[in-house]
Write a protein that holds these residues in place. Structure first.
Motif, PDB file in Angstrom:
ATOM      1  N   HIS A  39       0.995  -1.159   0.040  1.00  0.00           N
ATOM      2  CA  HIS A  39      -0.220  -0.168  -0.065  1.00  0.00           C
ATOM      3  C   HIS A  39       1.529   0.947   0.486  1.00  0.00           C
ATOM      4  CE1 HIS A  39      -3.414   3.087   1.841  1.00  0.00           C
ATOM      5  NE2 HIS A  39      -3.649   2.657   0.476  1.00  0.00           N
ATOM      6  N   LEU A  42       2.829   1.456  -3.469  1.00  0.00           N
ATOM      7  CA  LEU A  42       1.930   2.106  -4.679  1.00  0.00           C
ATOM      8  C   LEU A  42       0.925   3.167  -4.008  1.00  0.00           C
ATOM      9  CD1 LEU A  42      -0.602  -0.974  -4.845  1.00  0.00           C
ATOM     10  CD2 LEU A  42       0.948  -0.096  -6.525  1.00  0.00           C
ATOM     11  N   LEU A  43       0.769   4.172  -3.268  1.00  0.00           N
ATOM     12  CA  LEU A  43       0.703   5.508  -2.557  1.00  0.00           C
ATOM     13  C   LEU A  43       2.249   6.169  -3.394  1.00  0.00           C
ATOM     14  CD1 LEU A  43      -1.228   5.461   0.215  1.00  0.00           C
ATOM     15  CD2 LEU A  43      -1.811   6.265  -1.919  1.00  0.00           C
TER      16      LEU A  43
ATOM     17  N   SER B  30       0.229   6.346  -8.810  1.00  0.00           N
ATOM     18  CA  SER B  30       0.340   6.061  -7.576  1.00  0.00           C
ATOM     19  C   SER B  30      -1.288   6.615  -7.660  1.00  0.00           C
ATOM     20  CB  SER B  30       1.059   7.282  -6.646  1.00  0.00           C
ATOM     21  OG  SER B  30       2.288   6.727  -7.385  1.00  0.00           O
ATOM     22  N   HIS B  31      -2.233   6.201  -7.929  1.00  0.00           N
ATOM     23  CA  HIS B  31      -3.961   6.802  -7.835  1.00  0.00           C
ATOM     24  C   HIS B  31      -4.074   5.972  -6.616  1.00  0.00           C
ATOM     25  CE1 HIS B  31      -8.322   6.715  -8.595  1.00  0.00           C
ATOM     26  NE2 HIS B  31      -7.900   7.761  -9.950  1.00  0.00           N
ATOM     27  N   PRO B  32      -4.557   6.909  -5.533  1.00  0.00           N
ATOM     28  CA  PRO B  32      -4.988   6.235  -3.900  1.00  0.00           C
ATOM     29  C   PRO B  32      -6.022   5.270  -4.570  1.00  0.00           C
ATOM     30  CG  PRO B  32      -5.292   8.682  -4.546  1.00  0.00           C
ATOM     31  CD  PRO B  32      -4.606   8.225  -5.312  1.00  0.00           C
ATOM     32  N   ALA B  35      -4.379   2.335  -4.921  1.00  0.00           N
ATOM     33  CA  ALA B  35      -3.504   1.405  -4.225  1.00  0.00           C
ATOM     34  C   ALA B  35      -4.534   0.811  -2.568  1.00  0.00           C
ATOM     35  CB  ALA B  35      -2.880   2.765  -3.256  1.00  0.00           C
ATOM     36  N   ASP B  36      -5.517   1.907  -2.257  1.00  0.00           N
ATOM     37  CA  ASP B  36      -6.487   0.886  -1.418  1.00  0.00           C
ATOM     38  C   ASP B  36      -7.104   0.344  -1.636  1.00  0.00           C
ATOM     39  OD1 ASP B  36      -5.979   3.765  -0.238  1.00  0.00           O
ATOM     40  OD2 ASP B  36      -7.698   4.666   0.242  1.00  0.00           O
ATOM     41  N   HIS B  39      -4.962  -3.271  -1.233  1.00  0.00           N
ATOM     42  CA  HIS B  39      -5.258  -2.599   0.190  1.00  0.00           C
ATOM     43  C   HIS B  39      -5.729  -3.812   0.951  1.00  0.00           C
ATOM     44  CE1 HIS B  39      -3.822  -1.235   4.341  1.00  0.00           C
ATOM     45  NE2 HIS B  39      -2.783  -2.188   4.438  1.00  0.00           N
ATOM     46  N   GLY B 237      -1.068  -0.772 -13.495  1.00  0.00           N
ATOM     47  CA  GLY B 237       0.319  -0.297 -12.534  1.00  0.00           C
ATOM     48  C   GLY B 237       1.058  -2.171 -11.813  1.00  0.00           C
ATOM     49  N   MET B 238      -0.209  -2.771 -11.369  1.00  0.00           N
ATOM     50  CA  MET B 238      -0.557  -4.440 -10.937  1.00  0.00           C
ATOM     51  C   MET B 238       0.206  -5.147 -11.565  1.00  0.00           C
ATOM     52  SD  MET B 238      -1.094  -4.458  -7.530  1.00  0.00           S
ATOM     53  CE  MET B 238      -1.818  -5.477  -6.840  1.00  0.00           C
TER      54      MET B 238
END
Lengths: 394, 394
Positions: A39, A42-43, B30-32, B35-36, B39, B237-238
């Motif tokens: 996490h 990624l941020l 790094s799009h939140p 990432a969330d 996570h 990106g993943m």
């Protein structure tokens, strides 16, 4: 499946299963430190390796420090298949040969090139691939026998005009039924490969990262690899894999053919991999895995003995196989028996699987964080499953 | 690199660069939300696809809803290379042929099999691969010319005894110098492939997910693919990629050879992919990308005209190529010029790259969230770079 935590998988109706099958979540399912590391990364940033990131350098240094000195470079891929595929390309380029020697039931991946060297997937036999039978793990002559077979395979590849590029071996020989023990040594076979001009590629996709009680499975085999591939447990579930070897081998190959892999070695999966590596290095797994494996192996052996079943427990750390063929007589009967045992254990809410000739070997490889209580529950389920299935096959 | 946010990459000395090169972070770096989503999923469960998870089913349904009706099934892989590799295996099995037709400078991946059909990596030429030159994008006869070349390639593969398994084409023909425009149509070429018994595989690894202003690049080419592969932007990106096609094609192949990929389609990368898909579907990209592309293309054309440089801007949405060959005369001079322009833009803190014959085409493909202000900054940097480099090559 609804969720997975530690060694427990919970299905959508809320039933908990003890997971003794998955070798990827080596620190347990849904490990919070891995989730948090990914996490955070990624941020911050997660671009490909054309943009250098210290995160990747730092991990590479730590990984290479765990490998023999001649293994100087690491190249990342997304999957174990890609790692083995690249290792084959590199070996073919350096050896100027295409022939590959693998075990009879090998599995090394799903790309075209790795499927071609994976007889267990049952693709059409390929002219550039020769298989060898893996000797009995109990045979004191294991090393000499295997070496002889590898020499004959190399001669056959020579005769077919391919030469020997590589001998690729999963260090726990999982698809062969999990082959491990004091006699299982590779030094003579590796000599044979080198004499033929080929590379010994240690496939550590299943065996690596303390599965066998040491960092790498090949350590128990008494050899050091020319090239080594990593996968499954490396990122604790995040897609990351790698091939490592001498620097010159990669630079020679790279001089001829560009290699770039968009997602490979990107910072987020590497952050997961570094979390796994640190936890394994600092978590006492060098003591715990052999101890846990011993407890599990002894318990399974006792259960077999109590049930009067002439099975064999073969084991390297927490990679455990229970071979039912000695008791069942032939592989087909043993395979049917193993299948019923796996189902009976599922009914008792413990997840295991099968492998080996005729699928006659019960395959047990829990997350490395399995507790003594969970091991005892696993053994109880195995004992119960033996009773459930009864003596129809013995 | 220290961090990356939106369309900005910041290096370790704190300097910001406008990223107009990376096609993976389609929603910005790094799009939140990505990432969330990852996570949350990593904390809940992230096992492989042998354990069914609704997360994966839900995404598959949403993805397939965006594809033609005959594309009924999707199989996940970790990388675009693996997706193209699997598509080749499936096509070879169904067509009972091995021959592959690709563009002269194609790039389709780094596995053994995809490297073999990627002349841009400069591997040794392979007997089962025949290349075709892509006609000039401005030629009104593009479709007929290409079809003729594909027919001749199929005949050559037949003569060599391989038959035609597939015609594989990146829908924006990026390595050919980005080939797009009103004349760039594939219908006749696809007819030629079908007549030869082969599959048309649309490689959407670069072109897919609104890069061209529509969901898929092949839409602009006036065709529907037999098999389609996805990659780079799919997970923002993943590491996640896929191949999709008719159900029967996969079931035939699966009946002969088992396919299982540990990390492929695991819930965490799929959670990222679903976040990307939802954002693209609901974010007005069908209007924004053509509009942004138009602004960028017009600005670059104006800059060329003002500098008196006879270049060509070829463009599909926000996949943009500036071809300097018409101005430079030959490809080598144009390539050197393009190289200096890329460096001059880097000095002006804008990241772009090169592609095409002689690397003479400046390649521009920013994240799809690029703003008008950022586009104008990009155009200004290009204008300045043209001045910096001067008229040495014109």
């Amino acid at each position: 499946m609804a969720s997975a935590q530690g060694c427990t998988i919970t299905d959508t109706s809320g039933i908990d299963f003890l997971d003794a099958y998955n070798n990827v979540p080596v620190l347990g399912h849904s490990h919070p430190a891995i989730a948090d590391a990914v996490h955070a990364q990624l941020l911050r940033a997660n671009t490909h390796t054309r943009y250098l990131d210290d995160v990747v350098d730092a991990y590479s240094r730590d990984l290479l420090a765990l490998l023999p000195q001649h293994i100087e470079s690491v190249v990342y891929t997304c999957s174990g298949s890609e790692a083995n595929d690249l290792a084959l390309q590199v070996a073919a380029y350096s050896s100027m040969s295409e022939g590959v020697i693998v075990a009879r039931r090998a599995y090394h991946g799903t790309t075209s090139a790795t499927a071609a060297i994976s007889p267990s997937l049952s693709p059409a036999p390929r002219d550039h691939v020769v298989t060898v039978d893996i000797p009995d793990a109990d045979d004191p002559d294991f090393g000499r026998l295997l070496a002889g077979r590898v020499r004959r395979a190399a001669a056959e590849l020579e005769r077919r005009g391919h030469g020997t590029s590589a001998f690729v071996l999963d260090s726990t020989m999982t698809s062969e039924g999990i082959i491990a023990g004091e006699h299982v040594r590779l030094a003579l076979a590796v000599d044979a490969v080198h004499d033929a001009g080929g590379f010994y590629i240690a496939d550590e996709v299943q065996a690596g990262f303390f599965r066998t009680g040491t960092w790498w499975g090949y350590e128990s085999l008494g050899v050091a690899p020319d090239l080594v591939t990593f996968g499954k447990p490396m990122g604790g579930g995040m897609p990351v894999a790698a091939v490592a070897g001498p620097r010159v081998v990669f630079s020679d190959f790279g001089g001829q053919q560009r290699y770039f892999n968009t997602f490979a070695g990107t910072p987020a999966p590497i952050a997961a991999a570094h979390t796994v590596l640190n936890a394994l290095r600092d978590g006492g797994f060098g003591e715990r895995v052999p101890e846990a494996g011993q407890r599990l192996g002894d318990g399974l052996s006792d259960a077999l003995a109590e049930a009067g079943v002439d099975g064999r427990v073969r084991r390297a750390g927490l990679m455990v196989g229970v071979d039912l063929q000695p008791a069942a007589g032939d592989a087909a009967r043993a395979g049917a028996w193993a299948g019923e045992l796996v189902e009976a254990m599922y009914a008792r809410r413990v997840l295991v699987s099968r492998t080996g000739p005729g699928d006659a070997v019960v395959k047990i490889r829990p997350p490395l964080v399995i507790t003594d209580e969970e091991i005892d529950r696993l053994i109880e389920a195995f004992r119960g499953a033996l009773e459930d299935v009864g003596s129809a096959y013995a």
